[in-house]
Design a protein around this motif. Structure first.
Motif, short mmCIF file in Angstrom:
data_model
loop_
_atom_site.label_atom_id
_atom_site.label_comp_id
_atom_site.label_asym_id
_atom_site.label_seq_id
_atom_site.Cartn_x
_atom_site.Cartn_y
_atom_site.Cartn_z
N LYS A 22 -5.65 -5.71 7.18
CA LYS A 22 -6.27 -6.11 5.58
C LYS A 22 -6.59 -4.79 5.39
CE LYS A 22 -6.52 -11.05 5.65
NZ LYS A 22 -5.80 -11.79 4.66
N ALA A 23 -6.23 -4.95 4.09
CA ALA A 23 -6.86 -3.56 2.59
C ALA A 23 -7.77 -3.70 2.93
CB ALA A 23 -5.25 -3.33 2.64
N THR A 24 -9.00 -2.80 2.35
CA THR A 24 -9.82 -2.54 1.96
C THR A 24 -9.80 -1.11 0.72
OG1 THR A 24 -11.18 -3.65 3.39
CG2 THR A 24 -11.90 -1.90 1.53
N ILE A 59 -1.45 -6.53 5.32
CA ILE A 59 -0.45 -5.63 5.18
C ILE A 59 0.06 -5.77 6.83
CG2 ILE A 59 -0.18 -2.87 4.99
CD1 ILE A 59 -1.95 -4.41 2.76
N ALA A 60 1.47 -5.73 6.21
CA ALA A 60 2.50 -5.13 7.32
C ALA A 60 2.19 -4.00 8.66
CB ALA A 60 3.81 -5.59 7.28
N SER A 61 2.46 -4.38 9.95
CA SER A 61 2.88 -3.21 10.23
C SER A 61 3.94 -2.25 10.47
CB SER A 61 2.41 -3.71 11.56
OG SER A 61 2.98 -2.13 12.49
N GLY A 62 3.46 -0.71 10.26
CA GLY A 62 4.62 0.63 9.50
C GLY A 62 3.95 0.18 7.91
N ALA A 63 4.08 -1.13 7.16
CA ALA A 63 4.18 -0.14 5.27
C ALA A 63 2.91 0.27 5.18
CB ALA A 63 3.30 -1.70 5.09
N THR A 64 3.42 0.70 3.98
CA THR A 64 2.67 1.77 3.22
C THR A 64 2.31 1.11 2.06
OG1 THR A 64 4.62 3.45 3.71
CG2 THR A 64 2.97 3.75 1.59
N VAL A 83 -0.57 4.11 5.57
CA VAL A 83 -0.03 3.40 5.93
C VAL A 83 -0.74 2.58 7.46
CG1 VAL A 83 1.97 4.18 7.72
CG2 VAL A 83 1.87 5.56 4.84
N ASN A 84 -0.17 1.46 7.25
CA ASN A 84 -0.61 0.22 8.63
C ASN A 84 -0.13 0.91 10.27
OD1 ASN A 84 -2.23 -1.57 10.26
ND2 ASN A 84 -1.39 -2.81 9.02
N ALA A 85 -0.67 2.51 10.21
CA ALA A 85 0.27 2.63 11.43
C ALA A 85 0.25 1.52 13.19
CB ALA A 85 -0.53 3.56 12.02
#
Length: 85
Positions: A22-24, A59-64, A83-85
């Motif tokens: 999840k993006a904050t 956010i998908a894994s690896g997504a920017t 990036v969701n590493a």
């Protein structure tokens, strides 16, 4: 040349934190954040969405994630990225 008159400067470049997919995102007071999750430019992309803190994007894994802030009377911010590493 092109001149831009801004009453109170520029918006704050958003900070992006990703936890548990999840993006904050945060920016300056009263600023609206627009973001993309496909790595495209949120200022010009058709996939850009307005950030809502009560409905954080997944956010998908690896997504920017790329985001900028805007507010009437100010210059748009720069683009923040994570990036969701």
């Amino acid at each position: 040349g092109i001149y831009v008159h801004a009453q109170s400067g520029a918006c704050t470049t958003p900070t992006i934190q990703i936890a548990s997919n999840k993006a904050t995102m945060t920016a300056g007071s009263g600023e609206t954040i627009k973001y993309t999750t496909d790595g495209t430019n949120p200022k010009t992309s058709e996939t850009a969405e307005v950030y809502n803190d009560s409905n954080k994007p997944t956010i998908a894994s690896g997504a920017t994630v790329r985001a900028y802030a805007y507010k009437t009377g100010t210059v748009n911010s720069g683009i923040g990225e994570a990036v969701n590493a």
